[in-house]
Design a protein around this motif. Structure first.
Motif, PDB file in Angstrom:
ATOM      1  N   GLY A  72       0.836  -1.198   0.000  1.00 19.77           N
ATOM      2  CA  GLY A  72       0.000   0.000   0.000  1.00 19.77           C
ATOM      3  C   GLY A  72       0.863   1.237   0.000  1.00 19.77           C
ATOM      4  O   GLY A  72       2.085   1.172  -0.185  1.00 19.77           O
ATOM      5  N   ASP A  73       0.245   2.360   0.198  1.00 24.61           N
ATOM      6  CA  ASP A  73       1.006   3.600   0.339  1.00 24.61           C
ATOM      7  C   ASP A  73       1.896   3.496   1.568  1.00 24.61           C
ATOM      8  O   ASP A  73       1.537   2.851   2.554  1.00 24.61           O
ATOM      9  CB  ASP A  73       0.060   4.787   0.511  1.00 24.61           C
ATOM     10  CG  ASP A  73      -0.723   5.090  -0.756  1.00 24.61           C
ATOM     11  OD1 ASP A  73      -0.243   4.740  -1.844  1.00 24.61           O
ATOM     12  OD2 ASP A  73      -1.807   5.668  -0.636  1.00 24.61           O
ATOM     13  N   ILE A  74       3.059   4.152   1.498  1.00 26.87           N
ATOM     14  CA  ILE A  74       4.022   4.083   2.600  1.00 26.87           C
ATOM     15  C   ILE A  74       4.140   5.447   3.266  1.00 26.87           C
ATOM     16  O   ILE A  74       4.228   6.465   2.587  1.00 26.87           O
ATOM     17  CB  ILE A  74       5.421   3.670   2.102  1.00 26.87           C
ATOM     18  CG1 ILE A  74       5.394   2.326   1.390  1.00 26.87           C
ATOM     19  CG2 ILE A  74       6.412   3.632   3.256  1.00 26.87           C
ATOM     20  CD1 ILE A  74       6.724   1.952   0.757  1.00 26.87           C
ATOM     21  N   ASP A  75       4.157   5.446   4.601  1.00 27.88           N
ATOM     22  CA  ASP A  75       4.520   6.633   5.362  1.00 27.88           C
ATOM     23  C   ASP A  75       5.968   6.470   5.796  1.00 27.88           C
ATOM     24  O   ASP A  75       6.348   5.432   6.343  1.00 27.88           O
ATOM     25  CB  ASP A  75       3.642   6.791   6.607  1.00 27.88           C
ATOM     26  CG  ASP A  75       2.274   7.341   6.291  1.00 27.88           C
ATOM     27  OD1 ASP A  75       2.090   7.911   5.201  1.00 27.88           O
ATOM     28  OD2 ASP A  75       1.382   7.200   7.146  1.00 27.88           O
ATOM     29  N   PHE A  76       6.780   7.502   5.531  1.00 24.40           N
ATOM     30  CA  PHE A  76       8.186   7.524   5.928  1.00 24.40           C
ATOM     31  C   PHE A  76       8.306   8.411   7.157  1.00 24.40           C
ATOM     32  O   PHE A  76       7.841   9.554   7.145  1.00 24.40           O
ATOM     33  CB  PHE A  76       9.051   8.118   4.817  1.00 24.40           C
ATOM     34  CG  PHE A  76       9.060   7.316   3.546  1.00 24.40           C
ATOM     35  CD1 PHE A  76      10.095   6.431   3.296  1.00 24.40           C
ATOM     36  CD2 PHE A  76       8.052   7.438   2.605  1.00 24.40           C
ATOM     37  CE1 PHE A  76      10.122   5.687   2.129  1.00 24.40           C
ATOM     38  CE2 PHE A  76       8.076   6.702   1.429  1.00 24.40           C
ATOM     39  CZ  PHE A  76       9.103   5.820   1.191  1.00 24.40           C
ATOM     40  N   ILE A  77       8.934   7.916   8.203  1.00 23.19           N
ATOM     41  CA  ILE A  77       9.185   8.732   9.392  1.00 23.19           C
ATOM     42  C   ILE A  77      10.636   8.493   9.815  1.00 23.19           C
ATOM     43  O   ILE A  77      11.007   7.379  10.182  1.00 23.19           O
ATOM     44  CB  ILE A  77       8.223   8.374  10.551  1.00 23.19           C
ATOM     45  CG1 ILE A  77       6.778   8.564  10.116  1.00 23.19           C
ATOM     46  CG2 ILE A  77       8.542   9.234  11.776  1.00 23.19           C
ATOM     47  CD1 ILE A  77       5.759   8.081  11.131  1.00 23.19           C
ATOM     48  N   TRP A  78      11.439   9.550   9.739  1.00 28.40           N
ATOM     49  CA  TRP A  78      12.837   9.487  10.132  1.00 28.40           C
ATOM     50  C   TRP A  78      12.973   9.957  11.575  1.00 28.40           C
ATOM     51  O   TRP A  78      12.165  10.760  12.052  1.00 28.40           O
ATOM     52  CB  TRP A  78      13.682  10.394   9.233  1.00 28.40           C
ATOM     53  CG  TRP A  78      13.707   9.966   7.785  1.00 28.40           C
ATOM     54  CD1 TRP A  78      12.820  10.316   6.827  1.00 28.40           C
ATOM     55  CD2 TRP A  78      14.668   9.124   7.157  1.00 28.40           C
ATOM     56  NE1 TRP A  78      13.160   9.746   5.624  1.00 28.40           N
ATOM     57  CE2 TRP A  78      14.302   9.001   5.799  1.00 28.40           C
ATOM     58  CE3 TRP A  78      15.811   8.459   7.603  1.00 28.40           C
ATOM     59  CZ2 TRP A  78      15.030   8.250   4.893  1.00 28.40           C
ATOM     60  CZ3 TRP A  78      16.541   7.708   6.695  1.00 28.40           C
ATOM     61  CH2 TRP A  78      16.162   7.600   5.356  1.00 28.40           C
ATOM     62  N   THR A 114      11.431   4.569   9.991  1.00 31.60           N
ATOM     63  CA  THR A 114      10.273   3.707  10.189  1.00 31.60           C
ATOM     64  C   THR A 114       9.351   3.867   8.986  1.00 31.60           C
ATOM     65  O   THR A 114       8.981   4.983   8.626  1.00 31.60           O
ATOM     66  CB  THR A 114       9.499   4.082  11.470  1.00 31.60           C
ATOM     67  OG1 THR A 114      10.397   4.008  12.581  1.00 31.60           O
ATOM     68  CG2 THR A 114       8.323   3.147  11.700  1.00 31.60           C
ATOM     69  N   LEU A 115       9.023   2.750   8.355  1.00 31.28           N
ATOM     70  CA  LEU A 115       8.071   2.741   7.245  1.00 31.28           C
ATOM     71  C   LEU A 115       6.792   2.080   7.719  1.00 31.28           C
ATOM     72  O   LEU A 115       6.831   1.027   8.348  1.00 31.28           O
ATOM     73  CB  LEU A 115       8.608   1.952   6.047  1.00 31.28           C
ATOM     74  CG  LEU A 115       9.838   2.479   5.335  1.00 31.28           C
ATOM     75  CD1 LEU A 115      10.119   1.639   4.097  1.00 31.28           C
ATOM     76  CD2 LEU A 115       9.677   3.921   4.947  1.00 31.28           C
ATOM     77  N   THR A 116       5.659   2.688   7.397  1.00 30.73           N
ATOM     78  CA  THR A 116       4.358   2.112   7.746  1.00 30.73           C
ATOM     79  C   THR A 116       3.556   1.903   6.481  1.00 30.73           C
ATOM     80  O   THR A 116       3.382   2.827   5.682  1.00 30.73           O
ATOM     81  CB  THR A 116       3.585   3.025   8.719  1.00 30.73           C
ATOM     82  OG1 THR A 116       4.380   3.216   9.896  1.00 30.73           O
ATOM     83  CG2 THR A 116       2.246   2.405   9.105  1.00 30.73           C
ATOM     84  N   ASP A 117       3.090   0.687   6.291  1.00 33.90           N
ATOM     85  CA  ASP A 117       2.210   0.348   5.168  1.00 33.90           C
ATOM     86  C   ASP A 117       0.805   0.795   5.538  1.00 33.90           C
ATOM     87  O   ASP A 117       0.226   0.298   6.495  1.00 33.90           O
ATOM     88  CB  ASP A 117       2.257  -1.165   4.934  1.00 33.90           C
ATOM     89  CG  ASP A 117       1.415  -1.630   3.766  1.00 33.90           C
ATOM     90  OD1 ASP A 117       0.255  -1.178   3.648  1.00 33.90           O
ATOM     91  OD2 ASP A 117       1.904  -2.454   2.986  1.00 33.90           O
TER      92      ASP A 117
END
Length: 181
Positions: free
Chosen positions: A141-147, A167-170
Motif C-alpha cells: 500500500g502507500d508508505i509513510d516515511f518517518i525518520w 520507520t516505514l508504515t504500510d
C-alpha cells in the motif's frame, strides 16, 4: 412435527359414528437459514473483529466453531469476537430440531514494507553531507516515511554523524518496518 403436505383429520365419537372429516394443509414457508456475514480481514491496526451472524428465526440458538481460527468470546452468540485468520462456521438451531449452517473466512494482512536504503552512509571531510534515499522501498500500500530526525519524506540529507532510524508504515495493513543505521 409434521412435514409439509395435506392431512385428513377424522374424528369418531365413542359410539363409532363419524363426526367430522377435514383436510388440513401444512406448509413450511419459513425454511431456517443461517448467515455468517461477509468475509473480513484483520491486520496490524485491527487485531480483532466482531463477526455478525444472523438467522431467519429470531429464537434460533447460535453456535460458532473454527478449526483454524480463534474465538475470543461470544461463541454462542450472534456476534463473537475473533482475533486470528481462519474459517468460522455458524450453526443455528431451533427447539424443533431444525438447523442451518453458513461460514465466512477471516484473512490476515500483516504485510510489512521492505526498506531499501540507497546512498553513501559515511560523512567525510570531502563529503560533509550525505543523502539517504529510501524511495525504492517496497510495500503493498502507500508508505509513510518517518525518520528519527522528524522528516516524513523518502529522502533526507544529513550533515552530522550519528544514529538514525527510519520507520516505514504500510497504510493498507498498518504494519511497520524499522531500520537503524
Amino acid at each position: 412435527n409434521l412435514s409439509s403436505g395435506t392431512y385428513s383429520v377424522v374424528v369418531i365419537d365413542a359410539n363409532g359414528c363419524l363426526a367430522k372429516v377435514e383436510n388440513i394443509v401444512v406448509t413450511d414457508s419459513d425454511q431456517l437459514s443461517a448467515n455468517a456475514g461477509v468475509d473480513a480481514t484483520i491486520d496490524c491496526n485491527v487485531t480483532s473483529i466482531q463477526l455478525m451472524g444472523s438467522s431467519s428465526d429470531a429464537n434460533a440458538v447460535f453456535s460458532w466453531t473454527t478449526n483454524d481460527g480463534n474465538i475470543i468470546s461470544g461463541a454462542n452468540t450472534s456476534a463473537p469476537e475473533v482475533n486470528t485468520s481462519g474459517t468460522y462456521i455458524l450453526e443455528v438451531s431451533t427447539s424443533n430440531g431444525c438447523s442451518a449452517i453458513d461460514s465466512l473466512v477471516v484473512t490476515l494482512n500483516n504485510s510489512t514494507p521492505t526498506i531499501n536504503l540507497l546512498g553513501n552512509d559515511t560523512i567525510t571531510c570531502e563529503n560533509p553531507s550525505i543523502i539517504l534515499d529510501a524511495s525504492t522501498s517496497i510495500s503493498t500500500g502507500d508508505i509513510d516515511f518517518i525518520w528519527s530526525t522528524g522528516e516524513i519524506t523518502s529522502t533526507i540529507e544529513i550533515e552530522s554523524a550519528g544514529d538514525y532510524i527510519l520507520t516505514l508504515t504500510d497504510n493498507l495493513s498498518g504494519c511497520s518496518s524499522e531500520l537503524s543505521f
